[in-house]
Structure formats: C-alpha cells, structure tokens
Scaffold this motif. Structure first.
Motif, PDB file in Angstrom:
ATOM      1  N   GLU A 258       0.826  -1.200   0.000  1.00  0.00           N
ATOM      2  CA  GLU A 258       0.000   0.000   0.000  1.00  0.00           C
ATOM      3  C   GLU A 258       0.871   1.264   0.000  1.00  0.00           C
ATOM      4  N   GLY A 259       0.643   2.101  -0.988  1.00  0.00           N
ATOM      5  CA  GLY A 259       1.370   3.364  -1.097  1.00  0.00           C
ATOM      6  C   GLY A 259       2.820   3.221  -1.506  1.00  0.00           C
ATOM      7  N   ALA A 260       3.231   2.045  -1.957  1.00  0.00           N
ATOM      8  CA  ALA A 260       4.640   1.800  -2.258  1.00  0.00           C
ATOM      9  C   ALA A 260       5.065   2.483  -3.554  1.00  0.00           C
ATOM     10  N   ASP A 261       6.301   2.961  -3.564  1.00  0.00           N
ATOM     11  CA  ASP A 261       6.912   3.488  -4.778  1.00  0.00           C
ATOM     12  C   ASP A 261       7.557   2.374  -5.600  1.00  0.00           C
ATOM     13  N   VAL A 262       7.919   1.293  -4.940  1.00  0.00           N
ATOM     14  CA  VAL A 262       8.449   0.114  -5.610  1.00  0.00           C
ATOM     15  C   VAL A 262       8.186  -1.090  -4.712  1.00  0.00           C
ATOM     16  N   VAL A 263       7.894  -2.231  -5.348  1.00  0.00           N
ATOM     17  CA  VAL A 263       7.636  -3.478  -4.631  1.00  0.00           C
ATOM     18  C   VAL A 263       8.710  -4.487  -5.017  1.00  0.00           C
ATOM     19  N   LEU A 264       9.278  -5.155  -4.019  1.00  0.00           N
ATOM     20  CA  LEU A 264      10.309  -6.170  -4.252  1.00  0.00           C
ATOM     21  C   LEU A 264       9.784  -7.536  -3.829  1.00  0.00           C
ATOM     22  N   VAL A 265       9.810  -8.496  -4.732  1.00  0.00           N
ATOM     23  CA  VAL A 265       9.463  -9.884  -4.396  1.00  0.00           C
ATOM     24  C   VAL A 265      10.770 -10.603  -4.098  1.00  0.00           C
TER      25      VAL A 265
ATOM     26  N   THR B 234      -0.767   0.595  -4.855  1.00  0.00           N
ATOM     27  CA  THR B 234       0.545   1.226  -4.793  1.00  0.00           C
ATOM     28  C   THR B 234       0.470   2.710  -5.146  1.00  0.00           C
ATOM     29  N   HIS B 235       1.513   3.423  -4.780  1.00  0.00           N
ATOM     30  CA  HIS B 235       1.661   4.805  -5.247  1.00  0.00           C
ATOM     31  C   HIS B 235       2.105   4.806  -6.700  1.00  0.00           C
ATOM     32  N   ARG B 236       3.011   3.890  -7.009  1.00  0.00           N
ATOM     33  CA  ARG B 236       3.428   3.672  -8.387  1.00  0.00           C
ATOM     34  C   ARG B 236       3.721   2.189  -8.554  1.00  0.00           C
ATOM     35  N   ALA B 237       3.119   1.581  -9.571  1.00  0.00           N
ATOM     36  CA  ALA B 237       3.211   0.126  -9.739  1.00  0.00           C
ATOM     37  C   ALA B 237       4.524  -0.263 -10.408  1.00  0.00           C
ATOM     38  N   ARG B 238       5.544  -0.394  -9.585  1.00  0.00           N
ATOM     39  CA  ARG B 238       6.849  -0.851 -10.055  1.00  0.00           C
ATOM     40  C   ARG B 238       7.238  -2.065  -9.231  1.00  0.00           C
ATOM     41  N   VAL B 239       7.611  -3.154  -9.889  1.00  0.00           N
ATOM     42  CA  VAL B 239       7.960  -4.377  -9.180  1.00  0.00           C
ATOM     43  C   VAL B 239       9.315  -4.885  -9.650  1.00  0.00           C
ATOM     44  N   ILE B 240      10.086  -5.379  -8.692  1.00  0.00           N
ATOM     45  CA  ILE B 240      11.356  -6.053  -8.984  1.00  0.00           C
ATOM     46  C   ILE B 240      11.207  -7.498  -8.539  1.00  0.00           C
ATOM     47  N   ASP B 241      11.223  -8.405  -9.513  1.00  0.00           N
ATOM     48  CA  ASP B 241      11.119  -9.832  -9.219  1.00  0.00           C
ATOM     49  C   ASP B 241      12.529 -10.362  -9.005  1.00  0.00           C
TER      50      ASP B 241
END
Length: 462
Positions: free
Chosen positions: A404-411, A430-437
């Motif tokens: 929630e509210g994340a600028d980037v998400v890391l799996v 998210t704040h901005r839907a950016r993910v690093i797998d």
C-alpha cells in the motif's frame, strides 16, 4: 583405551526383518532443526527415542508437540509420536546416555566469529558428554555437518572418555534435509550414507533405516572422510549451480536475453537439470553459506587451493546478487530511496520456512532501510522471526498492506501466495506500480499487462 566395535546384539545386515533382537533404542543429542526432525522421524519408524537438550523451555514445548520453528508436517508428526509414547525429551544427559543403544549427534556447527571455519565446540562437547555417561556398549552416530577430519579427532575423544569396560564406536551418517521438506527427507531419504562403520555398526544402522531401505533408498558405505565430505560437497555443488546461473543472468541483462527461458532450455539437458537454475537473489539460510565457507577454509588448510578459490568466487557472486537488487531498487526510484516507500514481499531465505538466518531478503530490506527508505515487509511465516532480527523495519499483516502506497515493490522470497497473487489488485494499492522480481518466478507478461513496470534479474527490461 581405544574404541572397539560395539557389541550390541542386532539383526544381521542381510536380514533386516528378522525378529531375533529387541529394537535398538535411540537418543538424539540436540533438538534444534535437525535434531527435532530426526527424533520425530526415528520414533515414526517405530523406535523408542529420547531427545536431549539443555534448553528447558524448548524441551517443554517439544514435549507438548510444539516445534519452535516452522516446518510443514513436523508439529503433527511430533505430537503423534509423543502421544504414542515413542518419543520423550530430557535435559539429563546421563538419562539420555543410559536410555539408548544408538546416540545421534545433531548439534549445530556455526561459523566461527573470527574466521570461515566451523565452530566444533558443541559437537565435541556433545560427544564427550554422552560417552562419559555410557553404562553399556553403544554406537555414537554423527549427523552434524563437520569439516573433513573432524570424526577422526572425535574418535580420539571417545577413546579418552569412554568408561572402563564399555565399548563405544563412532561413525558418521550425514543428513541431507531441505528446509520445508525435512519430514519427507528424513522418512524417505534419497540416499543413506554410512561412514566408518564396522560390520555390526552397519547392521545396526540398517535395522534403524530398514523401512526406507525397503522402499529402495540406496545405501552408500564409505570411510569417515568421504562421509564427512558428502554433505558439504553437495551443498557446494548446489551453491555453484546457483551462482553460475546468476553470473549468466548478468550476461543476459547486458545482451537483452531472458535468463528464465535460457534456464528452461538448459534444464532439458539431463546432464544439467532444471533444479537450482533459477537466477535471482541467491542462496542464504543456516546451511549453504556457512558450509561452503567452512569447506573453503578446510580446503585451504589441506592445500586444495583450487577448490578454495572456486568457492570464494561462488560466495562472491552470490553476495553480489543482493547488491544488484538494491541497485535495481535505487534505479527504479530515480537514484535514491530516501523517504520512498518500499514494499517487500518475503523475509525467509526460502519459502515454506520461517528461517531468516543469512536471509538475502532481509539483507536487501535492511540495506534499503539504511538508505532512508520506509520499508514494509510481509512474509506468511517469517514476519515474527524477522522482526526479532531486524526490529527497525516495518512489518505488515498481508501482502496488500505491504504494498500500500509503495513506490516500488520487491518480491524477495518466492512464496506461492506472491507468485499467484492478482497483480491488478495489488497495482491499485501502490503509489506507483513498479515491481522487482528478485526470484525469477513472476509472469512478466501478466504483471506488465496489469500495469506494472517490471524488472527481473537477467530478464529484458521491457
């Protein structure tokens, strides 16, 4: 006094089903991850087992069928065996020594604080303590992971400490447990290695393992040094395989190739296989890192410098993956994560465990926190253990709360719940839907279609 082959009467090795002797009694010295699992499994195979430890609180929990860590199926197996009366626990080493014919040494061998060498104080103390309290002939079986040459020194300790008139034989039977699959690996092992056994000791151990042997589990008999090297060599090979594909992932990124497709293609070669070819954040946990470093140290002591150099490179490549993920997070946030919200999915070093020892996931989360990020972590099983290790990080009670509210998400840990999650639903939070797998398990096309900016190690940026 020199240690002599034990004289416990047992079934002959060629006839494990004979009923001319009472079943051997078992003690397990050390009831941590390995010991608790081994004790419950030996009881499940039909033997009377006593587990010894000095931690009274842990023993009380185990006696109630409660394991102080998460391992699928172990709580149920433990409860079943305690209630059946086949498994009990004690803090009295004299009682444990007097209650068994076979004593399994299952204590830890952590890395020393001052070097890469294994700390063998606990193994040595366990062997000496049991042997000094023997009241009848016995077999002492090492299961702890130790540097080659340790067992021979322990045999000398046995000879120095065994009571007069008592015969004690020390052999090695390494463990091959995978966290998350430990119960199955103990009850249905893929191999049984018996090192340094006399004919009677081998017969006794074949009696213990009669059920898995009947299922087709191969038995490898060998000398003590070979038995000591099997486990650490297996771990070193797996670590090398992981670091190899991670090194190739760097080439893939530079060339615009996809390491996940490349690994699939490599995996079709039966000489290579697909397992442990997932490029990503690398290995961690309580075994692989310390074991390859201990082998590296021991190889250097023995003058086997090529092995030591290879393992040094393996370790460096693995640790470099953590830095690479931090760099990707910084890049995603425009060069700085200061005051940015970072959602982290995963804290355990691998799924199906709550083990955070040397966890790459927590290492990355902490590194981003130190750079000023507001980090929120969620793990299905390891949040509590992670909080005790890194209390300054934020912790969520669900994946949704973490992103929630994340600028980037890391799996950072490949739990099935994360891999199978709905990317569109998470993106909306998210704040901005950016993910690093960082584990190479997400479907990049599916996440991009749901609106995510997707980056993965060794995978094309777009």
């Amino acid at each position: 006094m020199t240690a002599q082959p034990l004289t416990v009467r047992t079934r002959p090795a060629e006839d494990p089903g004979a009923d001319d002797a009472a079943p051997p009694r078992v003690s397990v010295i050390g009831t941590g991850y390995l010991g608790a699992t081994h004790a419950a499994a030996m009881a499940a195979l039909g033997f009377a087992v006593v587990g010894f430890d000095t931690d009274e609180a842990k023993l009380r929990a185990l006696s109630l069928g409660k394991v102080p860590f998460y391992e699928p199926g172990l709580d149920e197996l433990l409860t079943e065996q305690v209630e059946a009366g086949r498994l009990r626990f004690t803090s009295d080493v004299a009682e444990a020594a007097a209650s068994a014919d076979i004593h399994f040494i299952c204590v830890g061998t952590p890395q020393m604080k001052t070097s890469h060498a294994a700390d063998l104080r606990y193994v040595e103390a366990a062997v000496v303590s049991v042997v000094r309290h023997l009241r009848s002939d016995a077999l002492v079986v090492g299961k702890s992971t130790v540097p080659v040459g340790t067992a021979e020194r322990l045999r000398a300790l046995v000879a120095e400490n065994v009571p007069p008139g008592i015969s004690a034989e020390l052999v090695w039977n390494p463990e091959f447990l995978r966290e998350g699959k430990a119960v199955t690996d103990t009850l249905h092992p893929d191999r049984i290695v018996l090192g340094g056994t006399s004919p009677r000791a081998e017969a006794l151990l074949r009696t213990l393992y009669a059920r898995p042997i009947a299922e087709g589990t191969p038995v490898v008999t060998c000398d003590l040094p070979t038995a000591e090297l099997v486990k650490v060599s297996a771990n070193a090979f797996l670590a090398t395989k992981i670091s190899f594909i991670n090194a190739i992932a760097g080439v893939c990124e530079a060339a615009g190739a996809d390491v996940t497709v490349l690994a699939d293609a490599l995996g079709h070669d039966p000489r290579i296989g697909r397992q442990f070819l997932d490029a990503g954040l690398g290995f961690g946990g309580g075994c692989l890192p310390k074991d390859i470093r201990a082998l590296m140290h021991r190889a250097g002591e023995l003058g086997a410098h090529r092995a030591a150099q290879l393992l040094q490179q393996v370790d460096e490549i693995n640790m470099g993956q953590r830095e690479r993920v931090v760099d990707l997070a910084l890049e995603a946030c425009g060069g700085s994560v200061l005051n940015r919200r970072v959602g982290v999915l995963g804290a355990a070093f691998k799924p199906d465990t709550d083990d955070v020892r040397d966890s790459p996931a927590l290492n990355v989360a902490a590194a981003l926190h130190l750079r000023g990020a507001q980090v929120t972590v969620f793990d299905p099983k390891a949040s509590d253990t992670a909080r005790s290790t890194f209390p300054t990080l934020g912790y969520a009670t669900s994946p949704e709360e973490a992103v929630e509210g994340a600028d980037v998400v890391l799996v950072l840990t490949e739990w099935a719940a994360f891999v199978e999650s709905d990317p569109a639903r998470l993106a909306a939070l998210t704040h901005r839907a950016r993910v690093i797998d960082a584990r190479g398990k997400l479907d990049a096309g599916r996440w991009r279609a749901a609106g995510w900016e997707f980056r993965g190690l060794g995978r094309p940026a777009a």
